[in-house]
Design an enzyme around this catalytic site. Sequence first.
Site, short mmCIF file in Angstrom:
data_model
loop_
_atom_site.label_atom_id
_atom_site.label_comp_id
_atom_site.label_asym_id
_atom_site.label_seq_id
_atom_site.Cartn_x
_atom_site.Cartn_y
_atom_site.Cartn_z
N SER A 1 0.83 -1.20 0.00
CA SER A 1 0.00 0.00 0.00
C SER A 1 0.87 1.26 0.00
O SER A 1 1.69 1.45 -0.91
CB SER A 1 -0.97 -0.06 1.19
OG SER A 1 -2.02 0.85 1.04
N ASP B 1 -9.42 -5.44 -4.49
CA ASP B 1 -8.85 -4.44 -3.59
C ASP B 1 -9.78 -3.23 -3.56
O ASP B 1 -9.94 -2.54 -4.57
CB ASP B 1 -7.46 -4.05 -4.09
CG ASP B 1 -6.67 -3.24 -3.08
OD1 ASP B 1 -7.28 -2.37 -2.42
OD2 ASP B 1 -5.45 -3.45 -2.97
N HIS C 1 -7.39 -5.92 -0.19
CA HIS C 1 -6.21 -5.09 0.01
C HIS C 1 -5.26 -5.71 1.03
O HIS C 1 -4.05 -5.75 0.81
CB HIS C 1 -6.65 -3.70 0.49
CG HIS C 1 -5.55 -2.70 0.56
ND1 HIS C 1 -4.81 -2.32 -0.54
CD2 HIS C 1 -5.04 -1.98 1.61
CE1 HIS C 1 -3.90 -1.42 -0.18
NE2 HIS C 1 -4.02 -1.20 1.11
#
Length: 278
Positions: A99, A229, A258
Amino acid sequence: MADGTFTTRDGTTIFYKDWGPKDAQPLVFHHGWPLSADDWDAQMMFFLAEGYRVIAHDRRGHGRSSQTDTGNEMDTYAADVIQLAATLDLRNAVHIGHSTGGGEVARYVARAEPGRVAKAVLIGAVPPLMLKTEANPGGLPIEVFDGFRAAQVANRAQFFLDVPSGPFYGFNREGAAVSEGVIRNWWRQGMMGGTKAHYDCIKAFSETDFTDDLKAIEVPVLVMHGTDDQIVPYPDSAPLSVKLLKNGTLKSYEGFPHGMCTTHADVINADLLAFIRG
């Protein structure tokens, strides 16, 4: 040394874990917003057992590092990693970012001293650019990130329950195996950090354009992304990043969320091991 700290040029204390044989290949893990090095527990234990030296730091303003009110942007994050690599004299390392941490990896690896980095991995990562612009029509509108900021200021503790309870791990999907422990651990990590740093980091992860960083990276890069995601939408991230990389490989995970490093650690760890050894 099991863990330690170093002080950056602007006086920030950065906490890190450094486990395993010091002569083994180093794997460096970069966490997402608003978490900490603890988010990599499943990877750290797996790769430690495989004989690697595993390192993870708490980004400034996050976890056990200083709750900074300045420097909460990608250039400084990358500069902190440059100093981490120098402090631990990391060579031939594999840098793995999830991320926001994927953005940090892209910016660091593009600037790293020769010999420091062997490979890199971007997992559910924010590059090339999350924000919708004329040049990036598939991005998310600024209102999404304004909503994040408003929710954090209004009630950070509740916001940091809502995110992991729903979209982060896909626990809002029908048939999801919801883990209360995972939700609480996300909350625990988030609440350890500083709210000003977390607030600033929303801009850092959403508005930073990593196009030039990706183009500059010479080492092999594995780009891993779940197709479900809900935080960093698949179509505007992973496939676009791979096109910009000189030596990039895309690995897509059908229906994965995610937070797939936690929910599907066995799958992710096996694929990471294959790439690192390959």
